[in-house]
Design a protein around this motif. Structure first.
Motif, short mmCIF file in Angstrom:
data_model
loop_
_atom_site.label_atom_id
_atom_site.label_comp_id
_atom_site.label_asym_id
_atom_site.label_seq_id
_atom_site.Cartn_x
_atom_site.Cartn_y
_atom_site.Cartn_z
N HIS A 176 0.73 -1.30 0.20
CA HIS A 176 -0.07 -0.07 -0.25
C HIS A 176 0.56 1.16 -0.11
O HIS A 176 0.47 2.33 -0.80
CB HIS A 176 -0.91 -0.19 0.96
CG HIS A 176 -1.68 0.63 0.98
ND1 HIS A 176 -1.80 2.40 1.78
CD2 HIS A 176 -3.43 0.63 0.42
CE1 HIS A 176 -3.34 2.87 1.15
NE2 HIS A 176 -4.32 1.83 0.85
N LEU A 179 2.52 1.46 -3.48
CA LEU A 179 0.24 2.59 -4.32
C LEU A 179 0.41 3.78 -3.84
O LEU A 179 0.43 4.28 -4.72
CB LEU A 179 -0.57 1.23 -3.34
CG LEU A 179 -1.85 2.45 -3.75
CD1 LEU A 179 -2.38 1.93 -5.29
CD2 LEU A 179 -3.69 1.49 -2.81
N THR A 180 0.84 4.41 -2.75
CA THR A 180 0.59 5.62 -2.48
C THR A 180 1.61 7.04 -2.65
O THR A 180 1.81 7.38 -3.28
CB THR A 180 0.90 6.06 -0.93
OG1 THR A 180 -0.49 5.16 -0.20
CG2 THR A 180 0.24 7.14 -0.43
N SER A 183 1.04 6.52 -6.68
CA SER A 183 0.33 6.80 -7.32
C SER A 183 -0.34 8.03 -8.54
O SER A 183 -1.56 8.10 -9.47
CB SER A 183 -1.03 6.96 -6.20
OG SER A 183 -0.89 8.34 -5.35
N THR A 207 -6.41 5.75 -3.95
CA THR A 207 -5.89 5.30 -2.93
C THR A 207 -6.54 4.19 -1.94
O THR A 207 -6.21 3.66 -0.85
CB THR A 207 -4.62 5.75 -2.44
OG1 THR A 207 -5.13 7.28 -2.05
CG2 THR A 207 -3.72 6.58 -3.31
N ASP A 208 -7.79 5.02 -1.43
CA ASP A 208 -8.50 4.20 -0.79
C ASP A 208 -9.72 3.29 -1.38
O ASP A 208 -10.57 2.75 -1.08
CB ASP A 208 -9.29 5.00 -0.31
CG ASP A 208 -9.45 4.92 1.04
OD1 ASP A 208 -9.24 4.16 1.77
OD2 ASP A 208 -11.55 5.73 1.66
#
Length: 385
Positions: A176, A179-180, A183, A207-208
């Protein structure tokens, strides 16, 4: 002499007699039976009221007010998504929902109605179509699918840690974090130059969309954020109505593939799971899209989910069947016990009724629930109020 079970003679059962001396005779041999005949029905003691073996479809826990709300709610209708036009004033989206009054405000707003209308339009785009059916794939759709494939590869590059706990592998946080960090660059892969400034608003939805890194969980709220991200891109004019079929058959299918892998590899905990009363511990939208696919199917009916051969041979073409197959794979025991709602829905006569019922249920059980929607974001693309 041949042995047999004594059965009450209909004639003797119809002959009233005093309770203290009542006897019944066997209809085969004429001998007395153990029990007295039942008393005849009268106006004072009418026959018992008929009760169906199967409870009404879309059955929720007893005394749940949501059940009545679902039954009474109108079937949501599709809507065209309005495009934003320059000058743009993109902003970091914020959380606004804190109470049932806030929920009502959102549901009654143009944004709330249009977002749900977008979900319905996606559902209608895949109606009576298989996943393998040809569809228009735009450069934006190809880029989004490629982005999701990149996220899938990252899972292979970040293996799960060996740990004792059943849920929440800590390696998910590393995935994650990547990913952040990436993004914004992932968004710029398909955003035109004049819309680069939109990253400030669409990145938080993106991202959520794949779970919470602190709790290491995933649920329908995160899935709704992915739908909201697609809605925002549609408002920017990068996804057109002719792309909707591909949004479901290519983008959402790839998203579901990614989420199933995240759930299995990193053991994501279901976020706010309804337990056995939910459709699935994690997802809702694939059941809506999948039921639309099967509308007017010549052979497969809602009850066909109990046929393992059908699941084995057709789950690669129909999202609903794929979801059922996944549930049966990860849950043990009788299907009616671990998934009573899905089992109940299988008694609905047509896929059209299943689809309309699920759309109403999504509105009531997801979009109108404060614990889920309190995390929903509002900006200029999805306006508050």
């Amino acid at each position: 002499m041949e042995c047999h079970d004594h059965e009450d003679s209909p004639k003797s059962a119809r002959t009233p007699s005093p309770p203290s001396t009542a006897t019944s005779t066997c209809c085969k041999c004429g001998g007395p039976t153990t029990f007295a005949p039942p008393p005849p029905f009268s106006e004072i003691s009418p026959p018992p009221t008929y009760r169906p073996i199967r409870a009404p479809a879309i059955n929720l826990p007893p005394n749940n007010p949501s059940q009545q709300a679902i039954i009474l709610a109108p079937v949501p209708q599709s809507q065209n998504v309005p495009l934003v036009s320059p000058p743009y004033h993109f902003q970091v989206p914020n959380k606004r929902i804190q109470s049932p009054n806030d929920i009502r405000r959102f549901q009654e707003s143009d944004s709330g109605k249009n977002f749900l209308g977008f979900i319905v339009a996606l559902s209608e785009s895949i109606r009576s179509r298989k996943l393998s059916d040809p569809c228009h794939v735009s450069p934006t759709i190809s880029s989004i699918v490629s982005t999701l494939e990149t996220l899938i590869r990252w899972i292979d590059e970040i293996p799960p840690l060996q740990q004792a706990s059943r849920y929440g592998n800590l390696s998910y946080r590393a995935w994650h974090d990547r990913l952040t960090e990436s993004s914004e660059s992932l968004m710029l892969n398909f955003l035109p130059d004049d819309l680069n400034s939109a990253t400030i608003e669409i990145v938080p939805y993106f991202t959520d969309s794949f779970g919470n890194s602190s709790r290491i969980d995933y649920g329908t709220g995160h899935e709704t954020n992915f739908a909201a991200w697609l809605y925002c891109i549609t408002r920017l004019g990068l996804i057109m109505e002719e792309d909707y079929h591909a949004v479901v058959a290519r983008v959402f299918v790839k998203y579901l593939e990614l989420m199933r892998k995240l759930q299995l590899v990193y053991c994501l905990e279901p976020a706010g799971s309804h337990g056995v009363w939910g459709l699935d511990d994690y997802h809702f939208l694939p059941f809506i899209f999948g039921s639309s696919q099967l509308i007017d199917h010549k052979y497969m009916k809602p009850k066909s989910i109990h046929n393992q051969d059908i699941l084995d041979n057709f789950s690669n073409e129909y999202l609903y069947l794929a979801c059922i197959a996944f549930v049966k794979k990860v849950k043990k025991g009788l299907f009616a016990e671990h998934s009573p709602l899905l089992d109940d829905i299988s008694g609905v006569p047509t896929w059209n009724k299943v689809n309309s019922g699920l759309l109403k249920m999504y509105k009531v059980e997801v979009l109108e629930k404060v614990p889920i929607m309190q995390h929903f974001l509002f900006g200029t693309l999805i306006k508050w109020g």
